[in-house]
Every structure is written in structure tokens, then in C-alpha cells.
Design an enzyme around this catalytic site. Sequence first.
Site, PDB file in Angstrom:
ATOM      1  N   GLU A 163       0.665  -0.938  -0.030  1.00 34.80           N
ATOM      2  CA  GLU A 163       0.101   0.245  -0.162  1.00 34.80           C
ATOM      3  C   GLU A 163       0.910   1.023  -0.070  1.00 34.80           C
ATOM      4  O   GLU A 163       0.476   2.186  -0.542  1.00 34.80           O
ATOM      5  CB  GLU A 163      -1.060   0.277   1.162  1.00 34.80           C
ATOM      6  CG  GLU A 163      -1.828  -0.899   0.702  1.00 34.80           C
ATOM      7  CD  GLU A 163      -2.900  -1.157   2.490  1.00 34.80           C
ATOM      8  OE1 GLU A 163      -2.373  -1.628   3.293  1.00 34.80           O
ATOM      9  OE2 GLU A 163      -3.879  -1.272   2.229  1.00 34.80           O
TER      10      GLU A 163
ATOM     11  N   GLU B 209      -3.386  -9.359   3.659  1.00 38.07           N
ATOM     12  CA  GLU B 209      -4.910  -8.650   5.397  1.00 38.07           C
ATOM     13  C   GLU B 209      -5.432 -10.001   5.475  1.00 38.07           C
ATOM     14  O   GLU B 209      -5.863 -10.230   6.544  1.00 38.07           O
ATOM     15  CB  GLU B 209      -5.310  -7.746   4.743  1.00 38.07           C
ATOM     16  CG  GLU B 209      -4.240  -6.570   4.929  1.00 38.07           C
ATOM     17  CD  GLU B 209      -3.313  -5.836   4.276  1.00 38.07           C
ATOM     18  OE1 GLU B 209      -3.347  -7.493   3.068  1.00 38.07           O
ATOM     19  OE2 GLU B 209      -2.511  -4.979   4.147  1.00 38.07           O
TER      20      GLU B 209
HETATM   21  N1  3HC Z   1       4.155  -7.735  11.547  1.00 38.88           N
HETATM   22  C1  3HC Z   1       4.866  -7.351  12.836  1.00 38.88           C
HETATM   23  N2  3HC Z   1       5.547  -9.398  12.537  1.00 38.88           N
HETATM   24  C2  3HC Z   1       5.943  -9.878  11.332  1.00 38.88           C
HETATM   25  C3  3HC Z   1       5.005  -9.156  10.532  1.00 38.88           C
HETATM   26  C4  3HC Z   1       4.398  -8.302  10.086  1.00 38.88           C
HETATM   27  N3  3HC Z   1       3.639  -7.436   9.108  1.00 38.88           N
HETATM   28  N4  3HC Z   1       5.491 -10.384   9.484  1.00 38.88           N
HETATM   29  C5  3HC Z   1       6.701 -10.949   9.624  1.00 38.88           C
HETATM   30  N5  3HC Z   1       6.798 -10.617  11.162  1.00 38.88           N
HETATM   31  C6  3HC Z   1       7.534 -11.570  12.440  1.00 38.88           C
HETATM   32  C7  3HC Z   1       7.339 -12.904  12.409  1.00 38.88           C
HETATM   33  O1  3HC Z   1       5.975 -12.618  13.483  1.00 38.88           O
HETATM   34  C8  3HC Z   1       8.887 -13.241  12.576  1.00 38.88           C
HETATM   35  O2  3HC Z   1       8.618 -13.151  13.950  1.00 38.88           O
HETATM   36  P1  3HC Z   1      10.314 -13.515  15.157  1.00 38.88           P
HETATM   37  O3  3HC Z   1      11.309 -13.790  14.103  1.00 38.88           O
HETATM   38  O4  3HC Z   1      10.053 -12.950  16.363  1.00 38.88           O
HETATM   39  O5  3HC Z   1       9.371 -14.761  15.212  1.00 38.88           O
HETATM   40  C9  3HC Z   1       9.488 -12.754  11.107  1.00 38.88           C
HETATM   41  O6  3HC Z   1       9.041 -10.806  11.811  1.00 38.88           O
HETATM   42  C10 3HC Z   1      10.009 -13.491  10.435  1.00 38.88           C
HETATM   43  O7  3HC Z   1       8.852 -13.836  10.236  1.00 38.88           O
HETATM   44  P2  3HC Z   1       8.731 -15.197   9.417  1.00 38.88           P
HETATM   45  O8  3HC Z   1       8.946 -16.511  10.366  1.00 38.88           O
HETATM   46  O9  3HC Z   1       6.938 -15.624   8.557  1.00 38.88           O
HETATM   47  O10 3HC Z   1       9.842 -14.797   7.971  1.00 38.88           O
HETATM   48  P3  3HC Z   1       9.948 -15.543   6.371  1.00 38.88           P
HETATM   49  O11 3HC Z   1      10.345 -14.696   5.806  1.00 38.88           O
HETATM   50  O12 3HC Z   1       9.450 -16.845   6.411  1.00 38.88           O
HETATM   51  O13 3HC Z   1       7.769 -14.789   5.684  1.00 38.88           O
HETATM   52  C11 3HC Z   1       6.973 -13.210   5.384  1.00 38.88           C
HETATM   53  C12 3HC Z   1       8.621 -13.085   5.273  1.00 38.88           C
HETATM   54  C13 3HC Z   1       6.517 -13.011   3.984  1.00 38.88           C
HETATM   55  C14 3HC Z   1       6.611 -11.483   4.999  1.00 38.88           C
HETATM   56  C15 3HC Z   1       5.727 -13.075   6.058  1.00 38.88           C
HETATM   57  O14 3HC Z   1       6.306 -13.188   7.756  1.00 38.88           O
HETATM   58  C16 3HC Z   1       4.366 -13.276   6.473  1.00 38.88           C
HETATM   59  O15 3HC Z   1       3.775 -13.190   5.267  1.00 38.88           O
HETATM   60  N6  3HC Z   1       4.540 -11.870   6.912  1.00 38.88           N
HETATM   61  C17 3HC Z   1       2.533 -11.847   7.298  1.00 38.88           C
HETATM   62  C18 3HC Z   1       3.042 -10.281   6.437  1.00 38.88           C
HETATM   63  C19 3HC Z   1       1.717  -9.818   6.905  1.00 38.88           C
HETATM   64  O16 3HC Z   1       0.103 -10.263   7.010  1.00 38.88           O
HETATM   65  N7  3HC Z   1       1.536  -8.008   6.324  1.00 38.88           N
HETATM   66  C20 3HC Z   1      -0.063  -7.345   6.390  1.00 38.88           C
HETATM   67  C21 3HC Z   1      -0.137  -7.191   7.671  1.00 38.88           C
HETATM   68  S1  3HC Z   1      -1.148  -6.662   7.962  1.00 38.88           S
HETATM   69  C22 3HC Z   1      -2.160  -5.022   7.365  1.00 38.88           C
HETATM   70  O17 3HC Z   1      -0.324  -4.763   6.721  1.00 38.88           O
HETATM   71  C23 3HC Z   1      -2.749  -4.193   7.751  1.00 38.88           C
HETATM   72  C24 3HC Z   1      -2.431  -2.551   6.795  1.00 38.88           C
HETATM   73  O18 3HC Z   1      -3.242  -3.501   5.464  1.00 38.88           O
HETATM   74  C25 3HC Z   1      -3.089  -1.432   7.416  1.00 38.88           C
END
Ligand code: 3HC
Length: 692
Positions: free
Chosen positions: A105, A125
Site C-alpha cells: 500500500e 490481510e
Molecule cells: N508485523 C510484525 N511482525 C511480522 C510481520 C508483520 N507484518 N510479518 C512478519 N513478522 C515477523 C514474524 O512474526 C517473525 O517474527 P519472529 O522472528 O519474532 O518470530 C519474523 O517477522 C519473520 O517472519 P517469518 O518467520 O514469517 O519469515 P519469512 O521470511 O518466512 O516470511 C513474510 C516473511 C512473508 C513477510 C511473512 O512473515 C508474512 O507473511 N508476514 C505477514 C505479512 C502480512 O500479513 N502483512 C499484512 C499485515 S496487515 C497490514 O499490513 C494492514 C494494512 O493493510 C493496514
Amino acid sequence: MTAEYKVNGAVAVITLNNPPVNGLGHATRSAIVEGMKKALSDNAVKAVVITGAGKAFSGGADIKEFNSPKASAEPSLHTVINVIETSSKPVVAAIHSVAMGGGLELALGCHYRVAAPGAQIALPEVKLGILPGAGGTQRLPRVVGLEMALNMIVSGTPVPSEKLAKTALFNQLAEGDLMEAAVAFANKVADVRPLPKVRDIKIDYPNYEGFLQFSRNTVKAMAGPFPAPLKCVEAVAAAVTMKFDDGIKFERDLFVELVQTTESKALRHAFFGERAATKVPDVPEDTPTRPIKSAAVIGAGTMGGGIAMNFANAGIPVTILEMKQEALDKGLATIRKNYENTMKKGKLTPEKFEQRVGLIKGTLSYEEIGQADIVIEAVFEDIGVKEQVFKKLDEVMKQGAILASNTSTLDVDKIASFTKRPQDVIGLHFFSPANVMKLLEIVRGAKTGKDVLATSLQLSKKIKKTGVVSGVCDGFIGNRMIEQYSRQAGFLLEEGCLPEQVDKAIEKFGFAMGPFRMGDLAGNDIGWYIRKRRYIEKPEVTYSKTADLLCEMGRFGQKTGAGWYDYKPGDRKPYPSQVVNDMIIKHSADLGIERRKISDQEIVERLVYALVNEGANILEEGIAMRASDIDMVYLTGYGFPLFRGGPMFYADTVGLQNVMMSIEKYAKGHQGVAWKPAQLLAKLAAEGKTFN
Ligand code: 3HC
Ligand code: NAI
């Protein structure tokens, strides 16, 4: 500093630096705005590039901040995007690795986007029970088209950047060095005016009404209990039907509504729970691990075959050892058939089929497995047989090999004591079917080496399982809890329920399968066998005898064509059984119990709170390290409804005082002795606290 600012000639570069994934927490958002202010006030700067350090452009909003004041504290993500979009100097996003959620975004608010190939682009999301809340639903359809945007937003699935190269999302796909390309691009467009804004693009989709209605229907049918997917459609619809600013407001309202739902909280709990489970406080992340390049499995039965497939699927050669050629042939044939079925469904190419089958070998000789890096025993559940096998493994396995047992109930410390290397012994408890079920309970013995535990956790990731560490106890986390659940199911039959009522009530609650349908599927004889042992070892623990009576009738479940339910040949559908129901009613009469009408609420409470209460004991004893580990076991291994977040999380949402009150009530009823409130539960309830 969570974002760095540097000037490179006429281009300012803002680099998000908030490991691990450049989540857009409050500090990072503030740092971006600071960077923008500097760039705008510096006359030498003509354009800005925003990128991310490390392994992501940005993984999106910081999920840890949700439901905290920081999430909405200014500058909000909306404000950040607004500062960028209204900037008088062009802003270029340099995207690599991961641009997800708020990260994407943010990029959509920039005037231009340059991407490296292979970057994962997503608005995921919905997987957290929410929708993109910083303009994603309004801007993405404007650059990739209505259909593609809707698919991406409703599924949350990442799309590789090269697949989007031809859309207006990217101005350039940089084949070489990303930053060089982005800075060159920024220099090129430095003086171009007006600055292009995604918000100004018109969505051209003449028959959008038909398409949106079709989407509503399909998404509604697939969304189950989750509200977010349908709201995603509504928000995307607003991109076509409303003015941009109204659409943004509409999206924001839906986001605020969804983020407060229990379903979203449950999904976020599962997201962090899965990651927390991989962390063991006294086994730091830099603990050395042992290389696993080859594996062996002892026993080619139900579990051994499935376990071997996990290794082959991960490209690790595996040898299965059996006692007799016939059993070995049968086991290998089952594996082959499983792969053939997957191939027939089009989910495995013929090359992959050959490759996987080629990685699995059979043997009758221990000498052939001695060099394997790990061996997993999956022979009969009998301590005498396990003793023979582990003594032999101790003789033949090379030094440093990991010796694992797939036992579901036996004492892993005792198994370790059959060897002279207890530090190498661990429990790796797979769930049936082992090639499908996500859960892997990693049972840490008193003497298990830290490197063996770290290697097992690493292995669980490699074979795509959710690894959860459990201490040694009868049944470990999952089966120890399910026993209490099954006991309650049995007592409910004595008091007035019939199997279908219990199954329907708990399935309506969201379980994939009720206890009696599950028993028929897994085989009622397994529980019978375990209970017979319990009657001797723990005579003080009471069980309903109904299940024993059922087994005495030879009704072991689907495998004998009859169990709690009747089955027709070639049909797995359960039909209520008159003989079984008569047997249940007669048994109540024999016990002198006057059967009563039992509400679905009571059924659900008794089954679920039985899990919660035992879960609390497990937590207190340190068998599980944290409540979320217990939830992960139940979400990934026992069909507990995801939208309820697992038994411990569910108890938190109900309120532990309420759970305690119900337990105290049931403790006064039939077989009330089965309800001994866990001390931890009582304590937390009294203090008004939660498990998680
Ligand atoms: N916020 C906070 N922490 C996050 C995060 C996020 N968005 N995404 C990942 N992390 C953290 C994980 O909790 C993990 O923390 P830890 O080491 O303390 O356990 C660390 O980052 C690494 O995560 P992964 O083990 O999952 O690492 P990968 O490399 O396998 O994957 C990733 C990376 C593809 C970014 C995966 O973590 C993922 O899919 N994350 C979620 C992404 C997501 O859902 N984003 C949307 C958030 S909501 C949003 O943006 C709202 C907006 O529209 C207003
Ligand atoms: P199974 O009876 O299907 O298979 C056991 C296999 O081991 C048989 O093929 C047998 O020939 C072989 N075997 C027995 N003794 C042997 C020996 N000394 N050397 C080599 N092979 C030997 O049993 P299943 O269901 O696969 O269970 C195996 C283990 O997995 C048990 O410990 C069980 O508790 C555990 N388990 C079972 C689950 C299930 O749902 N079936 C789930 C999780 C764990």
C-alpha cells in the site's frame, strides 16, 4: 533508526530498517515522514527512492501493534501515504523480496514503482481476518485491474513480481542491481510533471456489476465463518462505485470493524503462535544443528509409510526397514499408490512422482541404515518391541545420528534409556495421515541434546510441519488432552446423549469431526487397547464403559464396516445405528441413570472445557512451554476451529471466570470426579487474567 536517510546526487534514498521484515510500526512510519520532510526541504534533492533493508521491502503494518494505541498513533499509515502521494517531488518505490499488506500500500502511494524480479507481491490481510486498510482495496484495482485485484485481495496469495510486470503496478522490472535502476529511474523522472498518482487512474470494467455479484456469491460460499473475505469484495466494489476518497473511508471503516473481531484475533494468534512454537528459551537460535541429508524409518505400517513420504517430498533419501519382506512390499506399495493418486489428481508431475518414489528404498537389514543421519521408529506401540529396536539402533547407527520415536503414549525417557546415547534420542510424534497432517509434536526427553532439539525444529520446517515442543508425559500435549475430551463424550452418552447429537453439536461449534465419527475413522480398538492398560495402571481414573461395549460387539469403526454408526459398503457416510443407540440406552439403565435431555451448549462446554482444564495442567507442569503451543497442537492436529483460535485462546475469549464457573457446576454432576479444576486455571480466573 528504523529508516535511514541518505542522499545520492539529486536523489534522496529512504531505507526502511526495521528487522526482520520492515514492519510499518509507529517508529518506522515516523522515520519515513522525517525522511520525506528532509527530502522536501533540501533543494539539492529532486526525487526520492524508498526501499527496504534486509530481506524485505516491507512485510506490511506491524501486526504486533494491532489493538494497541500505537497502531493508530500519528503518523498513521494513511498519513505516511498521503505525505508521499502529495509530495511535490517524485517518489519511487524500489521493491524487492517481499512487498505485502501495508508495504504494498505504501508502494501504491508512491508515484512510480521499480521492482526486482522474484519479489512476492501480496495483500495478505484476509489471512489475518482483516482487509487492506491503507488504500490497498482502492488502489490495487486501478493498476492491475478489477479481477486480478479482487483475486489477490480475497485470497491473500502472493504473486511474483514478474507476473505483474505488464501491469501498471510496475513502471520497470529491474534485471540488474535494483537500487542502481531505481536511482537512475528517479533521475530520469525528476522533472516530469504532473506527478502520476494511482488514485487518478480510472477503472475500466463495463460489466462490473455482474462480476461483483458473481464474486459475492462465490466468496460467500467459500468464506465459512470468516467475515473478512466478503468485506474484501465490498471494499473492492467501492473502488468502482465510489469516489476515491469515499472508497478510502469505506475501506477504513471495514478495517476498523474487522480488526476487532474474534476471528481476526484468532488468526493473528495462530500467525504468531506458529512462529513462537519454534522458539525454545534455553535453546538459542544459534544452537548448532546436525546436517540431515539421509533418513531411515523403522516399520512400514500406517505411520512409517507416511513419515517416509515427508522426507522424499523434501528431497531427502529415506530407507524403510521392516521385519518381513511381505510387510515391506505392502508398505512400499501403499506409498506408491498414494503418490499415484496425487499424480492422478494433477497435483504431482510424472517427473516428480519418479523422483519421490526413487528417493524411498526398502530393506530388511539394519546394516543398510547405519549411515542415516536420522532414524524414526514407527513399530508397534509396545515398550518391549521399542526396547528391541532401540538396542539394535544403538548398535548399528553411526555416531551423531538422531534416534527418534514416533510413539504416541510411551515414555521417551525410558526409550532413551535403552541406548547408551540418550542425548541423541527424541520423540517425533507425527499425526495420521503423516504425509498430510501439519502437526509434529517434538518430544524433548530429560537428556535430549539441545542440538538434537534444534535440528528437529529445523527439520519440521524443512518437511513443512508445524513443530511444537512437548515434555514427556503420557499422551504428550495433544493426546493427553483429548483423553479428557473423550471421557466427557463417553459420560454424555451415559447421561442422555446419542453419538450423533454429540458429534453434531461439536461440529456446529466448528470442529472438523465429532468424537464418535473420529473414533470410527481412527479405529475404536485403539482407544480400547489404551483403556485396558489404564484400567490396570490407573484404576482411579474412570471411563464410560460404553466404548468397551461397542468394541465387544466387534464394531471398531469404518474398517469393520460398523462403529458408533452403521456404514454401507463403499460409503463413508455415517448412519445412526439402532443397535448402538439401544446399547447406549440399556447401559444407562444398567447404571441406574435416568437419561435427561442435554443441551448442545452443555455438550460443547464439557468437551471443550475438558481440553482447557487439562491444557492448564499441562502448562502448569511445563509440558507445554506456552499456551499458544497448545493452541497450535489443536489447530494443526485435531481439527479445532481456526476461527476460535485453539482451546486456550477460546477460553480466554469466553473469560476464565466463566470457564471456572461451568467446571465447578459440572463437577457436581454425573462423574463429577473427572472435573478437578487445574490450579493454574483457578488462579488465573481469580486474578482476572488470561492464558495468552
Ligand atoms: N508485523 C510484525 N511482525 C511480522 C510481520 C508483520 N507484518 N510479518 C512478519 N513478522 C515477523 C514474524 O512474526 C517473525 O517474527 P519472529 O522472528 O519474532 O518470530 C519474523 O517477522 C519473520 O517472519 P517469518 O518467520 O514469517 O519469515 P519469512 O521470511 O518466512 O516470511 C513474510 C516473511 C512473508 C513477510 C511473512 O512473515 C508474512 O507473511 N508476514 C505477514 C505479512 C502480512 O500479513 N502483512 C499484512 C499485515 S496487515 C497490514 O499490513 C494492514 C494494512 O493493510 C493496514
Ligand atoms: P502399524 O501396525 O500400522 O505399523 C507398524 C509396523 O511396524 C508394521 O508394519 C510392523 O510389521 C512393523 N514392525 C513391528 N515390529 C517391528 C520391528 N521390530 N522391526 C521392524 N518393523 C517392525 O502401526 P502404526 O499405526 O503405524 O503405529 C506405529 C507407531 O506410530 C506406534 O508407536 C503408534 O503409537 C504411533 N502412532 C500411530 C498413529 C496412528 O494414528 N496410527 C498416530 C501417531 C503415532
